[in-house]
Enzyme design. Sequence first.
Site, PDB file in Angstrom:
ATOM      1  N   CYS A  35       5.189  -2.489   7.952  1.00 14.57           N
ATOM      2  CA  CYS A  35       5.616  -1.203   8.529  1.00 14.57           C
ATOM      3  C   CYS A  35       5.340  -1.143  10.025  1.00 14.57           C
ATOM      4  O   CYS A  35       4.311  -1.600  10.514  1.00 14.57           O
ATOM      5  CB  CYS A  35       4.947  -0.058   7.795  1.00 14.57           C
ATOM      6  SG  CYS A  35       5.441   0.029   6.068  1.00 14.57           S
ATOM      7  N   CYS A  90       1.387  -8.117   4.466  1.00 13.54           N
ATOM      8  CA  CYS A  90       0.879  -6.744   4.354  1.00 13.54           C
ATOM      9  C   CYS A  90      -0.632  -6.676   4.159  1.00 13.54           C
ATOM     10  O   CYS A  90      -1.320  -7.671   4.106  1.00 13.54           O
ATOM     11  CB  CYS A  90       1.636  -6.008   3.258  1.00 13.54           C
ATOM     12  SG  CYS A  90       3.369  -5.734   3.728  1.00 13.54           S
ATOM     13  N   ASP A  91      -1.089  -5.449   3.992  1.00  8.29           N
ATOM     14  CA  ASP A  91      -2.443  -5.015   4.286  1.00  8.29           C
ATOM     15  C   ASP A  91      -3.581  -5.935   3.836  1.00  8.29           C
ATOM     16  O   ASP A  91      -4.342  -6.436   4.649  1.00  8.29           O
ATOM     17  CB  ASP A  91      -2.682  -3.636   3.679  1.00  8.29           C
ATOM     18  CG  ASP A  91      -1.831  -2.568   4.340  1.00  8.29           C
ATOM     19  OD1 ASP A  91      -0.785  -2.912   4.909  1.00  8.29           O
ATOM     20  OD2 ASP A  91      -2.203  -1.393   4.285  1.00  8.29           O
ATOM     21  N   SER A  99      -5.425   5.031   5.344  1.00  7.13           N
ATOM     22  CA  SER A  99      -4.379   4.130   5.807  1.00  7.13           C
ATOM     23  C   SER A  99      -4.479   3.958   7.318  1.00  7.13           C
ATOM     24  O   SER A  99      -4.965   4.839   8.033  1.00  7.13           O
ATOM     25  CB  SER A  99      -3.013   4.724   5.452  1.00  7.13           C
ATOM     26  OG  SER A  99      -1.985   4.081   6.162  1.00  7.13           O
ATOM     27  N   ASP A 108       0.817  -1.209   0.000  1.00 11.78           N
ATOM     28  CA  ASP A 108       0.000   0.000   0.000  1.00 11.78           C
ATOM     29  C   ASP A 108       0.851   1.260   0.000  1.00 11.78           C
ATOM     30  O   ASP A 108       0.458   2.285  -0.564  1.00 11.78           O
ATOM     31  CB  ASP A 108      -0.933   0.008   1.217  1.00 11.78           C
ATOM     32  CG  ASP A 108      -2.172  -0.835   0.973  1.00 11.78           C
ATOM     33  OD1 ASP A 108      -2.084  -1.780   0.175  1.00 11.78           O
ATOM     34  OD2 ASP A 108      -3.219  -0.539   1.568  1.00 11.78           O
ATOM     35  N   GLU A 164      -7.014   3.994  -0.629  1.00 13.46           N
ATOM     36  CA  GLU A 164      -6.541   4.425   0.678  1.00 13.46           C
ATOM     37  C   GLU A 164      -5.830   5.761   0.500  1.00 13.46           C
ATOM     38  O   GLU A 164      -5.008   5.909  -0.403  1.00 13.46           O
ATOM     39  CB  GLU A 164      -5.573   3.373   1.221  1.00 13.46           C
ATOM     40  CG  GLU A 164      -5.125   3.586   2.629  1.00 13.46           C
ATOM     41  CD  GLU A 164      -4.347   2.370   3.128  1.00 13.46           C
ATOM     42  OE1 GLU A 164      -4.993   1.407   3.562  1.00 13.46           O
ATOM     43  OE2 GLU A 164      -3.109   2.386   3.069  1.00 13.46           O
TER      44      GLU A 164
END
Length: 562
Positions: free
Chosen positions: A191, A119-120, A468, A78, A442
């Site tokens: 992250c 991840c997302d 986000s 993202d 996002e």
Amino acid sequence: MNSDIIKQGVDRAPHRSLLKALGLTDREIKNPFIGVVSSFTEMVPGHMHLRQVAEAVKAGIRANGGTPFEFSTVAVCDGLAMGHVGMHFSLASRELIADSIEVMAKAHQLDALVLIPSCDKVVPGMMMAAMRLNLPAIVVSGGPMLPGHFEGKPVTLSTVFEAVGQVHAGKKDEEWLYDLESKACPTCGSCAGMFTANSMNCLTEALGLALPGNGTIPAVYSERLILAKETGYQVMELLRKNIRPRDIVTKTSLKNGVALDMALGCSTNTILHLPAIANEGDIDWDLRNVNEVSATTPQICKLAPAGDNVLADLNEAGGVSAVLKQLLDNGFIDGTPMTVSGVSQAERLKNYKVQNAEVIHPMDHPYSVQGGLKVLFGNLAPEGAVIKQGALDNQEMVFEGTAKVFNGEVPAAEAIRNREIKAGDVVVIRYEGPKGGPGMREMLGPTATLAGMGLDASVALITDGRFSGASRGLSIGHCSPEAALGGEIALLKTGDKIRIDLKEGRLNWVASDEERKMRREQYEQNPLPLENLNPELRAGYLGRYSEYVQSASRGASFRRTT
């Protein structure tokens, strides 16, 4: 076993021949077939190390009598997709991930699955597949990134996004920004703050689909590989005991997930993903469940971007299990649901305790008596809109401001950068919903720029798109119904008055019934045709996505065909 269909009997000699072409022995062919679904890619820092994690998983499977088969899914970063056309594909990739796992598992008659996201959208996409297939399944992620350090402070990706706003505001120069960008993301992993990827990886523990530690053990720790080996070993136990995802993820465990979400102050995106996971498991789920839990669950952690602590700090403080144990001991979660550990949530939490009360506050000294997220309703969001109230200093704020309306993120971001937005404004970004976007982009850029300019407390932002997990401030997303479906947000004009009442949970356009009726009639006489919204994105996958996707209030999941 499912795999017996492709390996037993005279008629399956051709199939066994192909399996032997893979180098499998007769013994390996007789073992259960376990799918190891890795979202490895060289493009995404959260996924660049997943080959190593997958090898550890496969070692655990072999140690407990299984034969692993690794295959991949797509994975969108993202952060790299942010602020341009690529972000249209991020949420949309979630459905593609679930579909691709279903295809591989059904086509090859796998007996169980180990899911390795990071991840997302990969985390919920894999959990959706687990619920849909209902094969014995377990999740082990790649783990969070360690924070960077800059000017004596821990920094994360969101620090860089907000720093861009400081440069645009003339507070910092580009040389300073370069030094920061070179320090902010020092390792592989998702992250470092409580952004969407880490939020969802933490929730896997509360839902019961992962072993303890999955949400917080840093990506670069050898402990992550030990967890991966144990996960591979444990999937074989799930297969033998016939414990399946729908035995684990129930309405009760989903409420446990929401309680953890509120205690940690997770990303607003979890409010999209939990309904989608529930949908795949045929679980009745309503956004009002979120407010029911949020109203009574205190926020006891404040992680970046809302606070200074990161996931590595939470890990050292006892991890998700320590938070869940506090919630359990104080009656905020139900300990009865089954977990992939083969025991109830209460049983597996019994020996955990908080190691650092500065990171995980005691229940009698929370950051807030209410949870980190809240769903707002009102004439602008009859189906709901979501705000990360845990990232606000005043959770009982009433904000009334003047709308500045933009059809899409790009003109809004340009107006913010050009300093056309002033204190007291309500930035409205519409036609960014699941269907209108398409893909419900996002929008960290606008929120981070406002924060960097020091306007995050004096300017509100409302959108039918999403934010986000790194966003903070008075940012309200998922406004449903979206503009492309004729929601009230489509009727707004610059200059309208918007009222946000956090205490009452209301989001309203302040206008007379007559004015709203007149605007509705005008809209219905001349609606913005859907094909005029980003027509270059209406072909290919996003075009098909737009046809099937439902409202954000339904998790932006696809309409069921049966």
